[in-house]
Design a protein around this motif. Sequence first.
Motif, mmCIF file in Angstrom:
data_model
loop_
_atom_site.group_PDB
_atom_site.id
_atom_site.type_symbol
_atom_site.label_atom_id
_atom_site.label_comp_id
_atom_site.label_asym_id
_atom_site.label_seq_id
_atom_site.Cartn_x
_atom_site.Cartn_y
_atom_site.Cartn_z
ATOM 1 N N ARG A 42 50.571 30.600 51.959
ATOM 2 C CA ARG A 42 49.123 30.584 52.118
ATOM 3 C C ARG A 42 48.652 31.986 52.464
ATOM 4 N NH1 ARG A 42 46.984 25.632 53.751
ATOM 5 N NH2 ARG A 42 45.048 26.809 53.973
ATOM 6 N N VAL A 43 47.957 32.603 51.543
ATOM 7 C CA VAL A 43 47.492 33.970 51.796
ATOM 8 C C VAL A 43 46.320 34.003 52.764
ATOM 9 C CG1 VAL A 43 48.322 34.781 49.569
ATOM 10 C CG2 VAL A 43 46.001 33.838 49.763
ATOM 11 N N ASP A 44 45.681 32.818 53.023
ATOM 12 C CA ASP A 44 44.534 32.796 53.928
ATOM 13 C C ASP A 44 44.944 32.624 55.389
ATOM 14 O OD1 ASP A 44 45.477 30.279 53.320
ATOM 15 O OD2 ASP A 44 43.568 29.325 53.856
ATOM 16 N N LEU A 45 46.247 32.441 55.655
ATOM 17 C CA LEU A 45 46.715 32.331 57.037
ATOM 18 C C LEU A 45 47.123 33.724 57.521
ATOM 19 C CD1 LEU A 45 48.900 29.075 56.887
ATOM 20 C CD2 LEU A 45 46.509 29.328 57.541
ATOM 21 N N GLU A 46 46.199 34.352 58.197
ATOM 22 C CA GLU A 46 46.449 35.716 58.657
ATOM 23 C C GLU A 46 46.655 35.795 60.163
ATOM 24 O OE1 GLU A 46 43.173 38.027 57.366
ATOM 25 O OE2 GLU A 46 43.700 37.924 55.221
ATOM 26 N N ARG A 47 46.077 34.873 60.912
ATOM 27 C CA ARG A 47 46.166 34.912 62.363
ATOM 28 C C ARG A 47 46.695 33.585 62.907
ATOM 29 N NH1 ARG A 47 40.129 35.897 63.760
ATOM 30 N NH2 ARG A 47 40.029 34.239 62.181
ATOM 31 N N GLU A 48 47.057 33.598 64.162
ATOM 32 C CA GLU A 48 47.569 32.397 64.805
ATOM 33 C C GLU A 48 46.521 31.286 64.794
ATOM 34 O OE1 GLU A 48 49.362 30.970 69.166
ATOM 35 O OE2 GLU A 48 48.739 33.050 68.816
ATOM 36 N N VAL A 49 45.279 31.661 64.988
ATOM 37 C CA VAL A 49 44.219 30.661 65.036
ATOM 38 C C VAL A 49 44.039 29.967 63.687
ATOM 39 C CG1 VAL A 49 42.380 32.314 64.487
ATOM 40 C CG2 VAL A 49 41.849 30.252 65.810
ATOM 41 N N ASP A 50 44.344 30.690 62.585
ATOM 42 C CA ASP A 50 44.249 30.058 61.266
ATOM 43 C C ASP A 50 45.250 28.925 61.129
ATOM 44 O OD1 ASP A 50 42.246 31.854 60.551
ATOM 45 O OD2 ASP A 50 43.690 33.324 59.798
ATOM 46 N N LEU A 51 46.460 29.127 61.624
ATOM 47 C CA LEU A 51 47.481 28.093 61.562
ATOM 48 C C LEU A 51 47.110 26.907 62.453
ATOM 49 C CD1 LEU A 51 50.224 27.113 60.557
ATOM 50 C CD2 LEU A 51 51.293 28.376 62.447
ATOM 51 N N ILE A 52 46.556 27.190 63.645
ATOM 52 C CA ILE A 52 46.134 26.111 64.546
ATOM 53 C C ILE A 52 45.051 25.259 63.886
ATOM 54 C CG2 ILE A 52 44.985 25.642 66.744
ATOM 55 C CD1 ILE A 52 46.382 28.151 67.854
ATOM 56 N N GLU A 53 44.127 25.913 63.236
ATOM 57 C CA GLU A 53 43.056 25.176 62.555
ATOM 58 C C GLU A 53 43.608 24.297 61.441
ATOM 59 O OE1 GLU A 53 38.805 26.112 60.281
ATOM 60 O OE2 GLU A 53 40.292 27.697 60.566
ATOM 61 N N GLU A 54 44.607 24.783 60.713
ATOM 62 C CA GLU A 54 45.179 24.014 59.612
ATOM 63 C C GLU A 54 45.938 22.805 60.136
ATOM 64 O OE1 GLU A 54 45.731 23.377 55.504
ATOM 65 O OE2 GLU A 54 44.377 24.632 56.695
ATOM 66 N N VAL A 55 46.688 22.981 61.260
ATOM 67 C CA VAL A 55 47.400 21.849 61.859
ATOM 68 C C VAL A 55 46.406 20.799 62.333
ATOM 69 C CG1 VAL A 55 48.868 21.133 63.791
ATOM 70 C CG2 VAL A 55 49.418 23.210 62.506
ATOM 71 N N GLY A 56 45.323 21.226 62.941
ATOM 72 C CA GLY A 56 44.314 20.279 63.401
ATOM 73 C C GLY A 56 43.660 19.546 62.252
ATOM 74 N N ARG A 57 43.444 20.195 61.128
ATOM 75 C CA ARG A 57 42.828 19.549 59.971
ATOM 76 C C ARG A 57 43.732 18.469 59.404
ATOM 77 N NH1 ARG A 57 42.978 19.776 54.637
ATOM 78 N NH2 ARG A 57 44.610 21.360 54.637
ATOM 79 N N ILE A 58 45.036 18.797 59.302
ATOM 80 C CA ILE A 58 45.978 17.818 58.737
ATOM 81 C C ILE A 58 46.180 16.651 59.698
ATOM 82 C CG2 ILE A 58 48.361 17.488 57.979
ATOM 83 C CD1 ILE A 58 48.326 20.401 57.013
ATOM 84 N N HIS A 59 46.290 16.957 61.004
ATOM 85 C CA HIS A 59 46.500 15.899 62.000
ATOM 86 C C HIS A 59 45.275 15.019 62.129
ATOM 87 C CE1 HIS A 59 48.144 13.968 65.556
ATOM 88 N NE2 HIS A 59 47.022 14.247 66.223
#
Length: 297
Positions: A2-19
């Motif tokens: 995923r080229v749009d995951l640049e920061r730690e907060v981006d990954l946290i947001e993606e985990v929250g969206r899937i969960h």
Amino acid sequence: HRVDLEREVDLIEEVGRIHGYDRLISQSPRAVVRVGRKDPTEQIKDRVRDSLVGQGMAEVMTDGFDHRAWRERLGMPEDDLIRIVNPMSQASAALRHSLIPDLLHVVETNLRQGVDGGMLFEWSRTFTASRGEEETLAGVLFGRTGRPLRGKEMVSLPLAKGILDSLFDRLRLPRLSTLSGDLPRFLHPHQAVRLACGEHEIGLLGSLHASLMDSFPLRLPIVVFELRASVLVSNAKQAVHVQPVSAFPASKRGLSVSAPKRLAEERIREALLAESCVESVSLYDRYQGQPVPEDQV
């Protein structure tokens, strides 16, 4: 990838969206009230400022660079200076190792502007190659004191000594004492002393040498002092000790003492204060002449 995951907060947001955001427990942030406290050194600085300002002095702030012109006039050595490799100007070529040159420059500037006197102090840092960085307290008294209802009262060495005695009383420090030894040549040889607090040499106090008076627009009395502030901080007492009030009224007595000329007045005072019934001693007169022997006062 995923080229749009640049920061730690981006990954946290993606985990929250899937969960699922609706499955996340909401919780209001808690406000924690904390009571801040000043560093002990800053508390001592406040007490020093309160004492000196209360006695009619004004605080000044100068830059931390060496004032070469006044340092050379005072004959201060330059071998212990910390020099700056790439100074922005000649005025910032080295760090100062004393506050006195800067304070005398302030006095010179004020006299040229028509100010006929004042009492100034500064608590700041000085720098030397041998001792490193130090906290320093210095002051200069020149011309008229400027105290309200004091008219044309001029500064003097006893006035400066009294200000420092009051400061030490405020900090609950041991009484100032004097030391014998060599004095800087910019001080008057007979109107200057080295100062000690307990067992520690703390600085110097004295009138400016007469040869330096031509550096100022007016010839006025000038008294300077410089103290190692680290000794003040390490020895000042924060706690207040009380004792019961005596059931008997205070008793004042005048005492005449014959002593050798070379005996320091503070030695006599120390001997009197060693008596348990004596609380304070002050010198109010000094006589020399007949019928007192020539080597006595």
